[in-house]
Design an enzyme around this catalytic site. Structure first.
Site, PDB file in Angstrom:
ATOM      1  N   ASP A   4     -15.241 -50.182  15.884  1.00 46.70           N
ATOM      2  CA  ASP A   4     -14.830 -51.026  17.003  1.00 46.70           C
ATOM      3  C   ASP A   4     -15.795 -52.208  17.100  1.00 46.70           C
ATOM      4  O   ASP A   4     -16.785 -52.292  16.371  1.00 46.70           O
ATOM      5  CB  ASP A   4     -14.790 -50.217  18.303  1.00 46.70           C
ATOM      6  CG  ASP A   4     -13.806 -50.792  19.306  1.00 46.70           C
ATOM      7  OD1 ASP A   4     -13.546 -52.013  19.279  1.00 46.70           O
ATOM      8  OD2 ASP A   4     -13.277 -50.025  20.135  1.00 46.70           O
ATOM      9  N   GLU A   7     -10.748 -51.903  29.437  1.00 41.88           N
ATOM     10  CA  GLU A   7     -11.828 -51.008  29.054  1.00 41.88           C
ATOM     11  C   GLU A   7     -12.624 -50.552  30.280  1.00 41.88           C
ATOM     12  O   GLU A   7     -12.050 -50.207  31.310  1.00 41.88           O
ATOM     13  CB  GLU A   7     -12.692 -51.666  27.978  1.00 41.88           C
ATOM     14  CG  GLU A   7     -11.889 -52.002  26.717  1.00 41.88           C
ATOM     15  CD  GLU A   7     -12.741 -52.446  25.543  1.00 41.88           C
ATOM     16  OE1 GLU A   7     -13.909 -52.022  25.431  1.00 41.88           O
ATOM     17  OE2 GLU A   7     -12.237 -53.222  24.718  1.00 41.88           O
TER      18      GLU A   7
END
Length: 559
Positions: free
Chosen positions: A263, A467
């Protein structure tokens, strides 16, 4: 592979941000990705990417670069693109073929800007709605997530042929219409304790294997090109450093032959104070491509040193590069490295907007529809001769109805972020000219009482987030939404509430009793007309809850 130097191999393993991708940097074999919105035309996008590709092809071996972007709900960083409902809404449709068509449309819009690789789909199984990424999950039910995963990947990459060679080998249809997909985030990100983003999934192997792993098995069978690792941990071990799960399970047991990508700065977060250890742990665990957007020179320097000193074996580097090249060859990148300017008409096309409108219609869930007496049920609303009050922060805000991952990472407020139709505009264009529509974000009691409205539509919900910024321990409707609902529904005989949110929110009994009709609209995207289609009866409600709608949030043992 035999002709490649160590420098060239590590270049293939390095993904940087577009803002750092100069011609000089590209000559050192890095490949760019993008999380930054641009008010570019499709032609400008293509010219930019083709220029970078030209630099990559001018290197010694002429290996083409692979440009990547987040495409969470459509090509969501491209201005004028079609923004589809977020995955939680698609889960509510229970329509896998619709999801396949959305995948295909997303691929076309990405190709319209020259992008060949998308970080999509998210195949997390969100078990706790307090998690800030829950709207990226199709459902809390792994069976539904598997179903949607299968068709979304087929839409993005193309249908894998029945006689395709070996299980686990990536498949991307060659030509001008498909992109390489990325299943994310491996594994257990939807099961962290307390729904904490990037947190710790404390669970036995059986739960991980039966709840969170099945969508990845499906993705591999469908030929997914890449898998992105999760920031999260499993029982205390960072997923980016978990060799047992990345190499032992994903690559060996599940026979995944595509590449594993970290990521955004994920390798840096393995051990904050020790970068050298983090690189060693991440590459040894099985990461093939490292997303190191800004500090890529440090990464290249560190990994080069570790290989030269025998800390990382060359066999691990060769495995990573072989996987990356396999995907590039499979998708026809060597044969057709440049983007086609003729694809530009696909970006935000009318056909795709109609598809998004269909998705909105199928995603809405009717939670309540009281009988208001002689008028019958509150929904559908009349188009003729009524006087309708439209209220709420989300009625006339395109950014709010799109949510996070829209033009910016966290999303944003306003109607000029991209092109689309707000819910208010959709209502106004649906009713007959004889119907009066008045809009007020948070109307006063006096305005409501003097207005003599026959109906009210209150559109409220969550403001955009992504997120960890979306982690929420109470899950209540943010103000002024609660106050607006009470003020309006106390004073109008037929009060419809449309909730725009990435997850279920608490609806206290005293509030629910005031509401005559309640609609879960999730995060519908740019095509707000799909909401009005159902409010006024042009289409029936068919959406079903993709996850449990809880009564309240109660902590158990502090979690």
């Amino acid at each position: 592979m035999e002709r490649m130097s160590l420098s060239e191999k590590i270049g293939q393993m390095t993904q940087i941000d577009r803002s750092r991708a100069t011609t000089d940097v590209m000559s050192n074999y890095c490949k760019p990705g993008d999380r930054t919105p641009h008010n570019f035309s499709s032609r400008k996008w293509i010219m930019t990417i083709n220029k970078l590709q030209e630099a990559a092809l001018a290197t010694r071996l002429g290996i083409p670069m692979l440009y990547a972007i987040d495409a969470v709900h459509g090509h969501n960083y491209a201005y004028r693109s079609t923004i589809f409902p977020h995955n939680v809404g698609l889960g509510a449709t229970r329509d896998p073929q619709l999801v396949k068509r959305i995948g295909a449309a997303t691929a076309l819009e990405a190709r319209a800007t020259g992008v060949r690789y998308v970080f999509s789909p998210t195949i997390a199984v969100c078990r706790d709605p307090r998690w800030g990424r829950c709207y990226e999950s199709y459902s809390e039910d792994p069976a539904l997530v598997k179903l949607m995963t299968e068709t979304m990947i087929a839409g993005l990459e193309g249908d894998i042929p029945p006689n395709y060679s070996i299980k686990g080998v990536p498949f991307v249809e060659t030509g001008q219409t498909k992109v390489a997909a990325c299943a994310k985030h491996f594994v257990g990100d939807g099961g962290t304790s307390g729904g904490v983003d990037r947190g710790n999934a404390e669970m036995p192997w059986k739960e991980l294997a039966t709840v969170h792993l099945p969508p990845y098995s499906t993705a591999i069978l469908k030929g997914v090109a890449s898998v992105m690792l999760s920031y999260s941990s499993w029982n205390g071990q960072k997923m980016h450093a978990n060799r047992r799960l990345v190499t032992g399970l994903l690559k060996t047991r599940l026979k995944f032959r595509g590449f594993v990508i970290s990521d955004f700065d994920g390798i840096d977060k393995i051990k904050d104070a020790n970068y050298s250890y983090s690189v060693e742990a991440g590459i040894s665990a099985g990461i093939d491509m490292v997303m190191t957007p800004y500090e890529f020179r440090k990464f290249i320097r560190t990994l080069t040193y570790q290989v030269e000193k025998g800390i990382i074996p060359m066999t691990r580097i060769d495995d990573a590069v072989a996987r990356i090249l396999r995907v590039k060859f499979t998708m026809g990148l060597f044969e057709n490295p440049y983007a086609d300017v003729e694809m530009g008409s696909q970006l935000g096309s009318e056909e795709h907007r109609e598809l998004a409108r269909e998705a909105v219609r199928k995603s809405l869930v009717l939670l309540k529809n009281d009988d208001t007496g002689r008028r019958g049920p509150s929904l559908p609303l009349p188009k003729y001769g009524a006087k309708i009050l439209v209220a709420g922060t989300h009625a006339n805000n395109l950014g709010y109805q799109c949510g996070g991952w829209t033009m910016q990472w966290q999303g944003q407020s306003g109607n000029n972020i991209t092109q689309g139709t707000t819910i208010l505009s959709a209502i106004a264009s649906t009713v007959d000219p004889s119907t009066e529509v008045l809009y007020s974000v948070d109307p006063s009691a006096e305005l409501i009482e003097l207005g003599n409205f026959s109906h009210a539509i209150v559109v409220v919900g969550e403001v955009p987030y992504a997120e960890f910024d979306g982690d929420n321990g109470n899950l209540t409707i943010p103000e002024p939404g609660l106050t607006t609902i009470s003020n309006v529904c106390d004073r109008v005989v037929s009060c419809v509430v449309v909730l725009v949110s990435g997850r279920p929110l608490v609806l206290e009994p005293h509030l629910l009793s005031k509401i005559h009709a309640l609609v879960a609209a999730w995060l519908p995207g740019t095509e707000g007309q799909g909401v009005a289609d159902l409010l006024f009866g042009d289409w029936p409600f068919t959406g079903r809850l993709p996850r449990t709608w809880f009564k309240r949030v109660v902590l158990v043992n502090g979690i």
